[in-house]
Design an enzyme around this catalytic site. Structure first.
Site, mmCIF file in Angstrom:
data_model
loop_
_atom_site.group_PDB
_atom_site.id
_atom_site.type_symbol
_atom_site.label_atom_id
_atom_site.label_comp_id
_atom_site.label_asym_id
_atom_site.label_seq_id
_atom_site.Cartn_x
_atom_site.Cartn_y
_atom_site.Cartn_z
ATOM 1 C CB CYS A 1 -0.996 -0.003 1.142
ATOM 2 S SG CYS A 1 -0.341 -0.424 2.754
ATOM 3 N NE ARG B 1 2.345 -9.079 5.251
ATOM 4 C CZ ARG B 1 1.042 -8.961 5.034
ATOM 5 N NH1 ARG B 1 0.202 -9.789 5.631
ATOM 6 N NH2 ARG B 1 0.573 -8.023 4.219
ATOM 7 C CD GLN C 1 -0.792 -8.897 0.752
ATOM 8 O OE1 GLN C 1 -0.397 -7.756 0.571
ATOM 9 N NE2 GLN C 1 -1.475 -9.237 1.827
ATOM 10 C CG ASP D 1 -2.259 -5.424 -1.770
ATOM 11 O OD1 ASP D 1 -3.393 -5.431 -1.266
ATOM 12 O OD2 ASP D 1 -1.236 -5.125 -1.145
ATOM 13 C CG HIS E 1 -4.030 -0.210 -2.073
ATOM 14 N ND1 HIS E 1 -3.000 -1.014 -2.511
ATOM 15 C CD2 HIS E 1 -4.184 -0.473 -0.748
ATOM 16 C CE1 HIS E 1 -2.541 -1.726 -1.489
ATOM 17 N NE2 HIS E 1 -3.237 -1.417 -0.416
ATOM 18 C CE LYS F 1 -9.305 -7.671 9.075
ATOM 19 N NZ LYS F 1 -8.095 -8.472 9.361
ATOM 20 C CG HIS G 1 -5.788 -0.672 2.606
ATOM 21 N ND1 HIS G 1 -4.415 -0.609 2.582
ATOM 22 C CD2 HIS G 1 -6.207 0.499 3.167
ATOM 23 C CE1 HIS G 1 -4.016 0.533 3.111
ATOM 24 N NE2 HIS G 1 -5.089 1.222 3.476
#
Length: 671
Positions: free
Chosen positions: A354, A383, A401, A403, A405, A486, A532
């Site tokens: 992000c 991670r 991911q 991902d 946004h 979330k 997100h």
């Protein structure tokens, strides 16, 4: 029912004629405040209570916690020097931690099970006793160092320890034999079943290492896991379920089907995908890309590593540093005397995509006419998961991911959330998952940034979008990230297990920290809202979940090898090779088995590899210009004209049918 003042809950249960054995047996009651109470509980005033049956979730939890106490008693009977940790119920079972001189062996588990059965048969009562003071507890528990620590920390216990120490008082549960003598006891908040005969079925399952209170700096203990149920039939059902779960274990299937591996040379939690696994992964990604293009997403890409300044700005180094790999100090230059001429900088492997997308947004001015702006990336992140929680593909240290946004105006937020949730659910259904519920994670009051109003607006916007979906919405208090609430999509697989899939988060914070703006219709500069969204969560985890959901028998459109031709004799090979060439021209993944193995062994090998379509050809097939089909379940369709076979296979694969083909289901495709 009512429990009159001065009488026990058990007396009220008996008076009401409620069951005392079987799956409907009442094991505890729930009071007006929602707290579970032992049947020996005596209210000071008349109390309305709800009877809790053994077969309910709450009843099973009490049975399992009581079984954990019986396990601890058995351990101290057989290993007198064992020190007690904690023993809570968990999903489908229980565990108890012990400090012992040596690790438990399989033979030890057998001996402990035998001793537990003796204790259950003896019909010991669980009797609650309140300790008058911390000092009294310390004196009674002088030989149990871990229990003493819990007593000292009773005002700040975590959720795993809440069964051990109550908030306002300290209690012990004594196990009392038929003669009325106390034979064992444990510091515990309770409640428990009335006596050990209320634990009709249990089994010890495994042993694992565990650190006291989850801290690797503490001593390593032995954790014994078990399961307990309200009846022998329910235990048998669960054991069958476990066997099926083991058969579907993606780590086992990954090796058997040659999909992926975890080489020791690479490191824990860092998988490599083999050609077959790579094919499945490519199909997952390619279809996702296609759907995102259709939905108006724009594709971006960002590096795997960055200077620390980016994560200082985003706040990750303040709030997420424990989940990041250590910094790499680079770019330092020394002069001839070894003195620093140019200071170095810390670089980090990225744990999130992000912040990079914020920089892309900020790279030039933005107009309200560009919003909502939907940026999408298959971005690899890293991670630092502790070694104890790394698990196959479902908990890794390096992941990709899907991902996205989305940057939008306040007026666009609600419509965008509803549209986004619909997009997510539809795409998951396309991959064969269709049993969902939603979870709303709200603010952790000890770990958040931003103002109360933005959190309220963001939370309510997510709640409205989730409720509008028509799915069940489950609260997750305190489960939000530091920057915003979330909604997560929880999907149930073929075994009924829940997996967290897609997540959608509303973020007012990062746009502010990065100074993101757009020009509004009146010419003013306004702050966008950021959403997100990770649809798979991570491709690795999604791959693992689908592997277990399908037990490795992926739908034909995802299968690494979709069709294998098996000639009955060598002279039939060329005929199948021509059919295979036509299928490849249609984009199908086809092989012809030219090995020296006998036909039946070839069929067995490729069925074991879970290939959805086997095409067989013998003399009659060649003469008729046909092929015969054999499916995973062993069913067959014989002598299908090659033209019809090619057309039907192409339709099935392009339709992305998620069912496993059989003679019955595929015959209609040929009609």
């Amino acid at each position: 029912m009512k429990v009159p003042a001065g009488t026990t809950a058990g007396s009220a249960v008996t008076e009401a004629g409620l069951p005392s054995n079987g799956e409907e047996a009442v094991v505890v009651v729930r009071d007006q405040d929602g707290d579970l109470r032992d049947l020996t509980w005596v209210p000071e005033a008349d109390a309305e209570v709800e009877a809790v049956a053994a077969g309910s979730e709450a009843g099973r939890s009490v049975i399992r916690h009581s079984a954990a106490h019986v396990l601890a008693q058995a351990v101290q009977d057989l290993f007198a020097d064992a020190k007690l940790g904690i023993g809570p119920p968990v999903q489908d079972g229980f565990y108890y931690d012990f400090d012992v001189e040596r690790p438990f062996t399989p033979e030890d588990l057998q001996a402990l099970e035998k001793r537990m059965k003796q204790i259950l048969k003896s019909g010991q009562q669980f009797r609650r006793r309140r300790l008058d003071s911390v000092e009294a507890a310390q004196q009674e528990l002088a030989g149990e160092p871990y229990k003493l620590e819990l007593v000292d920390l009773k005002s700040e216990v975590d959720t795993s320890e809440v069964m051990e120490v109550g908030g306002g008082e300290l209690t012990v549960y004594d196990n009392v034999d038929r003669r009325g003598e106390v034979v064992w006891g444990d510091l515990c908040r309770g409640p428990h079943v009335p006596h050990t005969r209320f634990i009709p079925a249990f089994k010890l399952t495994r042993v694992a290492a565990a650190y006291w209170r989850g801290d690797q700096n503490n001593r390593q203990l032995q954790r014994v896991y078990g399961t307990a149920w309200e009846s022998k039939d329910k235990l048998a059902e669960y054991e069958q379920w476990l066997a099926e779960a083991e058969r579907r274990d993606h780590r086992k299937l990954g090796a058997e089907l040659d999909l992926f591996s975890f080489p020791e040379e690479v490191g824990s939690g860092l998988p490599v995908f083999h050609p077959k696994g790579g094919t499945i992964r490519r199909e997952l990604e390619d279809y996702s890309r296609k759907r995102h293009e259709e939905a108006g997403y724009e594709f971006v890409n960002s590096p795997h590593i960055t200077k620390d300044a980016l994560f200082k700005t985003s706040g990750h180094l303040d709030w997420y540093a424990d989940g990041m790999f250590p910094a790499m100090h680079l770019d330092e230059e020394l002069d001839a005397d070894g003195e620093v001429r140019k200071p170095g900088q810390d670089y980090y492997l990225k744990p999130m995509n992000c912040p990079f997308h914020n920089l892309i947004y900020r790279s030039r001015g933005r107009s309200y006419r560009e919003l909502p702006l939907r940026l999408f990336e298959f971005g690899s992140v890293y991670r630092y998961e502790k070694s104890g929680v790394v698990h196959g593909l479902t908990r890794v240290r390096g992941m990709t991911q899907d991902d996205a946004h989305i940057y939008c105006t306040p007026d666009q937020l609600q419509d965008e959330l509803k549209s986004l949730l619909g997009f997510v659910l539809d795409l998951l259904r396309d991959y064969g998952l269709d049993d969902f519920y939603l979870e709303l994670s709200t603010r952790n009051e000890e770990k958040y940034v931003g103002d109360d109003e933005s959190w309220r607006v963001a939370t309510e916007a997510l709640r409205e979008a989730a409720q509008d979906s028509g799915l069940d919405l489950v609260p997750d208090p305190g489960g939000a990230a530091f920057y915003g609430p979330k909604v997560s999509v929880q999907a149930r697989d073929a075994l009924g297990r829940s997996w967290q899939m897609s997540t959608i988060q509303v973020d007012y914070h990062l746009p502010d920290r990065f100074g993101l703006e757009y020009t509004a219709p009146d010419g003013s500069k306004q702050r966008p809202i950021k959403i997100h969204r990770a649809l798979f969560g991570s491709i690795e985890r999604f791959f693992g979940v689908l592997t277990e959901h399908y037990a490795g028998a992926f739908p034909a459109w995802l299968s690494p090898v979709q069709v294998v031709g098996i000639p009955i004799a060598d002279e039939h090979t060329e005929h199948l090779a021509q059919v295979a060439q036509r299928l490849r021209a249609e984009g199908l993944r086809v092989e012809v088995d030219r090995s020296d193995d006998r036909m039946q062994k070839k069929i067995r090998n490729h069925t074991t590899q879970k290939v959805p379509f086997l095409l067989l050809a013998g003399g009659k097939d060649v003469e008729a210009g046909a092929v015969s089909f054999r499916f995973r379940d062993g069913s067959q369709i014989n002598e299908v004209p090659a033209d019809d076979a090619v057309a039907a296979l192409t339709r099935w694969v392009r339709r992305r049918d998620n069912t496993s083909p059989t003679a019955d289901t595929f015959r209609s495709e040929l009609a």
